[in-house]
Scaffold this active site. Structure first.
Site, short mmCIF file in Angstrom:
data_model
loop_
_atom_site.label_atom_id
_atom_site.label_comp_id
_atom_site.label_asym_id
_atom_site.label_seq_id
_atom_site.Cartn_x
_atom_site.Cartn_y
_atom_site.Cartn_z
N ARG A 1 -40.26 35.93 -2.19
CA ARG A 1 -41.45 35.32 -2.43
C ARG A 1 -42.51 36.25 -2.34
O ARG A 1 -42.39 36.89 -1.19
CB ARG A 1 -41.63 33.81 -1.92
CG ARG A 1 -40.90 32.72 -2.26
CD ARG A 1 -41.18 31.38 -1.41
NE ARG A 1 -40.93 31.54 -0.16
CZ ARG A 1 -41.64 31.60 0.91
NH1 ARG A 1 -43.13 32.09 0.48
NH2 ARG A 1 -41.55 31.89 2.04
N TYR B 1 -37.09 36.40 -9.13
CA TYR B 1 -36.40 35.92 -7.67
C TYR B 1 -36.87 34.78 -7.33
O TYR B 1 -38.00 34.44 -7.09
CB TYR B 1 -36.65 37.04 -6.56
CG TYR B 1 -35.76 37.21 -5.76
CD1 TYR B 1 -34.54 37.97 -5.88
CD2 TYR B 1 -35.76 36.50 -4.53
CE1 TYR B 1 -33.64 38.09 -4.78
CE2 TYR B 1 -34.59 36.38 -3.47
CZ TYR B 1 -33.62 37.38 -3.69
OH TYR B 1 -32.61 37.38 -2.87
N LYS C 1 -39.92 25.73 -5.02
CA LYS C 1 -41.36 25.53 -4.08
C LYS C 1 -42.52 25.36 -5.12
O LYS C 1 -43.40 24.78 -4.69
CB LYS C 1 -41.64 27.03 -3.40
CG LYS C 1 -40.50 27.53 -2.72
CD LYS C 1 -40.20 26.70 -1.61
CE LYS C 1 -38.72 26.65 -0.85
NZ LYS C 1 -38.78 27.05 0.56
N HIS D 1 -41.45 20.67 3.45
CA HIS D 1 -40.34 21.72 3.66
C HIS D 1 -39.59 21.32 4.58
O HIS D 1 -39.50 21.96 5.90
CB HIS D 1 -41.45 22.92 3.90
CG HIS D 1 -40.43 24.10 3.77
ND1 HIS D 1 -40.58 25.41 4.35
CD2 HIS D 1 -39.19 24.48 2.99
CE1 HIS D 1 -40.09 26.46 3.98
NE2 HIS D 1 -38.96 25.97 3.29
N SER E 1 -39.69 29.37 6.56
CA SER E 1 -38.65 30.05 6.12
C SER E 1 -37.80 30.94 6.69
O SER E 1 -38.31 31.71 7.62
CB SER E 1 -39.03 30.99 4.75
OG SER E 1 -40.01 29.97 3.92
N CYS F 1 -35.73 30.33 9.23
CA CYS F 1 -36.00 29.65 10.42
C CYS F 1 -35.07 28.85 11.00
O CYS F 1 -35.08 27.92 12.12
CB CYS F 1 -37.40 29.23 10.80
SG CYS F 1 -38.60 30.43 11.05
N ASP G 1 -33.76 22.00 2.60
CA ASP G 1 -34.85 22.98 2.44
C ASP G 1 -36.20 21.75 2.10
O ASP G 1 -37.22 22.15 2.42
CB ASP G 1 -34.88 23.82 1.32
CG ASP G 1 -35.88 24.90 1.12
OD1 ASP G 1 -36.23 25.59 2.36
OD2 ASP G 1 -36.52 25.01 0.40
N ARG H 1 -29.33 36.00 -0.79
CA ARG H 1 -29.21 34.43 -0.76
C ARG H 1 -28.00 34.26 -1.51
O ARG H 1 -27.57 35.00 -2.33
CB ARG H 1 -30.27 33.90 -1.39
CG ARG H 1 -31.70 34.17 -0.67
CD ARG H 1 -32.39 32.97 -0.44
NE ARG H 1 -33.36 33.21 0.47
CZ ARG H 1 -33.99 32.28 1.36
NH1 ARG H 1 -33.68 31.15 1.33
NH2 ARG H 1 -34.95 32.79 2.20
P1 GTP Z 1 -35.16 29.22 4.02
O1 GTP Z 1 -33.95 29.16 3.03
O2 GTP Z 1 -35.73 30.47 3.69
O3 GTP Z 1 -36.24 28.11 4.19
O4 GTP Z 1 -34.52 29.46 5.46
P2 GTP Z 1 -33.86 28.28 6.48
O5 GTP Z 1 -34.87 27.70 7.35
O6 GTP Z 1 -32.96 27.37 5.68
O7 GTP Z 1 -33.06 29.10 7.58
P3 GTP Z 1 -31.48 29.41 7.74
O8 GTP Z 1 -30.88 28.43 8.06
O9 GTP Z 1 -31.02 30.16 6.52
O10 GTP Z 1 -31.54 30.46 8.94
C1 GTP Z 1 -31.92 31.85 8.85
C2 GTP Z 1 -31.60 32.64 9.85
O11 GTP Z 1 -31.84 32.36 11.07
C3 GTP Z 1 -30.29 33.02 9.74
O12 GTP Z 1 -30.25 34.48 10.00
C4 GTP Z 1 -29.57 32.36 10.67
O13 GTP Z 1 -28.47 32.90 11.29
C5 GTP Z 1 -30.72 32.18 11.79
N1 GTP Z 1 -30.62 31.02 12.63
C6 GTP Z 1 -30.22 29.76 12.28
N2 GTP Z 1 -30.35 28.86 13.25
C7 GTP Z 1 -30.41 29.58 14.39
C8 GTP Z 1 -30.22 29.20 15.75
O14 GTP Z 1 -30.09 28.08 16.09
N3 GTP Z 1 -30.62 30.09 16.55
C9 GTP Z 1 -30.57 31.56 16.44
N4 GTP Z 1 -30.76 32.37 17.28
N5 GTP Z 1 -30.65 32.01 15.11
C10 GTP Z 1 -30.52 30.93 14.02
C1 SPV Z 2 -38.24 30.02 1.28
O1 SPV Z 2 -38.52 31.09 1.21
O2 SPV Z 2 -38.56 28.95 2.24
C2 SPV Z 2 -37.12 29.62 0.47
C3 SPV Z 2 -36.49 30.58 -0.31
O3 SPV Z 2 -36.25 28.54 0.63
S1 SPV Z 2 -37.30 30.66 -1.82
O4 SPV Z 2 -36.56 29.64 -2.80
O5 SPV Z 2 -37.20 32.09 -2.43
O6 SPV Z 2 -38.73 30.19 -1.68
MN MN Z 3 -37.16 27.23 2.51
#
Ligand code: GTP
Ligand code: SPV
Ligand code: MN
Length: 593
Positions: free
Chosen positions: A68, A207, A216, A236, A258, A260, A283, A375
């Site tokens: 994004r 993308y 989003k 979110h 994002s 996190c 999400d 992704r």
């Molecule tokens: P978006 O799809 O962008 O909204 O991301 P998201 O909030 O769904 O994050 P996601 O669960 O994909 O995690 C993102 C990154 O954080 C990955 O590389 C995970 O491995 C890492 N991660 C997730 N949970 C934890 C945790 O509890 N501890 C740590 N240290 N890292 C974490």
């Molecule tokens: C985010 O960035 O919070 C995502 C990926 O979930 S995107 O769909 O590219 O916004």
């Molecule tokens: Mn997201």
């Protein structure tokens, strides 16, 4: 078809963008397969080894189109103040003129696809319909995974209004010109929202959130505006179901910025014996009040668009099992036996692969095999722990809301707000270190209220007020309790103090107990933390000094935190609700008591 708005939308787009063909998507398996085949032929997709990953494909974007782009994302409300200080604003007439010139002839030589889609289960009172027009077949197949899409949506649309989204990669083809694998505009990118008109226009990027307009653009930016008008919430947030060893079940929603940890928390495998976590969404969460005065949530999406790097059988087995077939991967590595690989998937990297840029790669390479924002796109129904109620049109009742982000210091592992208004303040005070999910610097601490900074379609100050108003629409006992978590606190040597992932079930178990009045908690100036012994740490070997550090609330750092917030809140001027000011004052007083 009989929908005048749709007929006009298609006609206008055709005249403006001048595509060679128009294709109305029916959403069928045949259509999906034909498009994938066509993209394999054109070089956009590589088919993965059908023995290892049936019906799955890899796409590689260009270097400039990997995430994004918040700097190119606009909220074009009539008045600038209604977009607020946290959004890019441009005068709607000026922006419309700019877009009309960009989109003029932008689909020449390409097919214009019309994608009718529903955000949420078809026919649910919480669901809404959108139509995306795009010149990207990659977007069509992605939307088929991410939304309920095609003919059945037109069948329920009738004469109702939908949210139109016009998308072009901005790369028209001259007669006879050969297409590139990932068409996009090298420089000009615009992701534009007209909140009053409920329109989305996106140009130049193919993308993720820039191009899959249901996500989003609609489900957060436009939907947040609709939600404010209509008294509901577009957030979110992931949604999970959690069952304790006694078989009692509750639902929890959680907002983290994002990359996190939403997807990971949504599908977590509890390390606490006897507990079960099931996924409703990873999400986005739409919530409306049910007849009983509680908030009910649906996941408006039908698939996961998740971060690949870091996802492994250890960290998130349920995600990996979801991806075993019918999945699309973007910007990951391609192994010699035509499967996918990314950093963290296995402890031993393959000795050779093709990286996300299409180059030879070995473990000695200086570059990463997968882009940090690589992704996967996979159907939610394939998730082994998908919740029984994930498609329930009534939604699921929410008992707790969690906020969080990446904070290497200051913020404890978990605390609970004193009440709803304090919880709204806690959500408003969210800060997090930036990630690869958006282009720009990584690891930079920034304010990200409610994890909605890039996604709120109106003035963030008014959004705070909307949250406060929601709290007044029912009785306090019906409202979810509000929490703040931080899995990302670091020790002196930069190591994680908390192992995270499955161990986060321990924190969820405390929340479960609190929402059932089975844990006393302990008051601190910032909120309520687990009382001694209330957080179940059995069998995890957490060093006692880590536990101490995870819950340390350093008054000096917190006074600085409050000072930073006071300064930040100034940007909202008179749109900052009095109740938020009062909560900040309350925090300052407790820190100085
Ligand atoms: P978006 O799809 O962008 O909204 O991301 P998201 O909030 O769904 O994050 P996601 O669960 O994909 O995690 C993102 C990154 O954080 C990955 O590389 C995970 O491995 C890492 N991660 C997730 N949970 C934890 C945790 O509890 N501890 C740590 N240290 N890292 C974490
Ligand atoms: C985010 O960035 O919070 C995502 C990926 O979930 S995107 O769909 O590219 O916004
Ligand atoms: Mn997201």
């Amino acid at each position: 078809m009989g929908n005048a708005q749709l007929d006009k939308f298609i006609q206008d787009a055709k005249e403006l963008c001048q595509p060679s063909r128009v294709h109305i998507c029916d959403g069928s398996q045949e259509e999906y397969e034909a498009l994938c085949k066509q993209m394999v032929a054109s070089g956009t997709l590589t088919e993965l080894n059908p023995k290892k990953r049936p019906n799955s494909f890899l796409a590689r974007s260009t270097k400039e189109d990997v995430a994004r782009i918040e700097g190119c994302t606009y909220i074009c409300s009539e008045k600038q103040i209604d977009a607020g200080p946290t959004n890019n604003w441009c005068d709607p007439a000026e922006m419309r003129a700019k877009l009309l010139s960009l989109f003029k002839g932008s689909m020449r030589g390409r097919t214009m696809y019309v994608i009718p889609y529903s955000m949420g289960p078809l026919g649910s009172k919480i669901a809404h319909i959108g139509v995306e027009i795009t010149d990207s077949p990659y977007v069509v197949v992605s939307m088929r995974i991410m939304t309920r899409m095609g003919k059945e949506v037109l069948d329920v649309l009738n004469n109702e209004r939908f949210v139109p989204g016009l998308h072009s990669v901005g790369a028209p083809l001259q007669p006879g010109e050969k297409d590139v694998p990932w068409p996009c505009h090298p420089k000009e990118k615009y992701i534009v929202h007209f909140p009053e008109k409920r329109e989305i226009w996106s140009f130049g990027s193919g993308y993720g959130g820039n191009a899959l307009l249901g996500k989003k653009c609609f489900a957060l930016r436009i939907a947040s505006v609709m939600a404010r008008e209509q008294g509901w919430m577009a957030e979110h947030m992931l949604i999970l179901g959690i069952t304790n060893p006694q078989g009692e079940k509750k639902y929890i929603a959680a907002a983290f910025p994002s990359a996190c940890g939403k997807t990971n928390l949504a599908m977590l495998t509890p390390t606490l014996p006897g507990w079960k976590v099931e996924t409703v969404g990873d999400d986005i969460c739409w919530m409306k009040f049910g007849p009983d005065g509680r908030l009910y949530a649906i996941n408006p999406e039908a698939g996961f668009f998740g971060v690949a790097p870091g996802t492994s059988m250890q960290s998130n087995p349920n995600a990996l099992l979801t991806l075993k077939e019918n999945s699309l991967f973007t910007n990951v590595g391609l192994t010699d036996d035509k499967d996918v690989w990314w950093e963290g998937l296995t402890s031993q990297p393959p000795s050779h692969l093709i990286d996300w840029l299409g180059q030879d790669w070995t473990p000695n390479s200086n570059e990463k095999a997968a882009h940090p924002n690589a992704r996967f796109t996979a159907p939610a129904a394939q998730c082994p722990v998908i919740d029984r109620a994930w498609q329930d049109p009534r939604g699921v009742p929410i008992s707790a809301i969690i906020f969080g982000g990446r904070r290497s210091s200051v913020v404890p592992l978990i605390y609970e707000s004193f009440d709803w208004n304090h919880g709204v303040f806690v959500g408003a005070s969210t800060s997090s270190e930036t990630t690869a999910a958006a282009s720009g610097e990584m690891g930079k601490l920034r304010h990200d209220p409610f994890a909605m900074l890039p996604f709120c379609g109106y003035n963030m100050g008014d959004y705070f007020a909307h949250w406060l108003k929601i709290g007044g629409m029912t009785t306090p006992d019906k409202l979810p309790k509000i929490y703040y978590v931080n899995w990302f606190r670091k020790g002196k040597n930069g190591e994680w103090l908390w192992p995270g992932f499955g161990e986060n079930s321990r924190v969820l178990a405390w929340i479960f107990a609190r929402t059932s009045n089975r844990a006393k908690g302990q008051k601190t100036p910032i909120g309520i933390i687990p009382a001694e012994g209330e957080l179940n740490l059995e069998g995890m070997n957490l060093p006692p000094e880590n536990l101490k550090e995870l819950f340390s609330i350093d008054l000096k750092s917190w006074r600085e935190e409050a000072e930073g917030l006071r300064k930040y809140f100034e940007i909202f001027g008179d749109r900052l609700p009095e109740k938020i000011k009062a909560e900040l004052k309350g925090l300052e007083e407790r820190l100085n008591a």
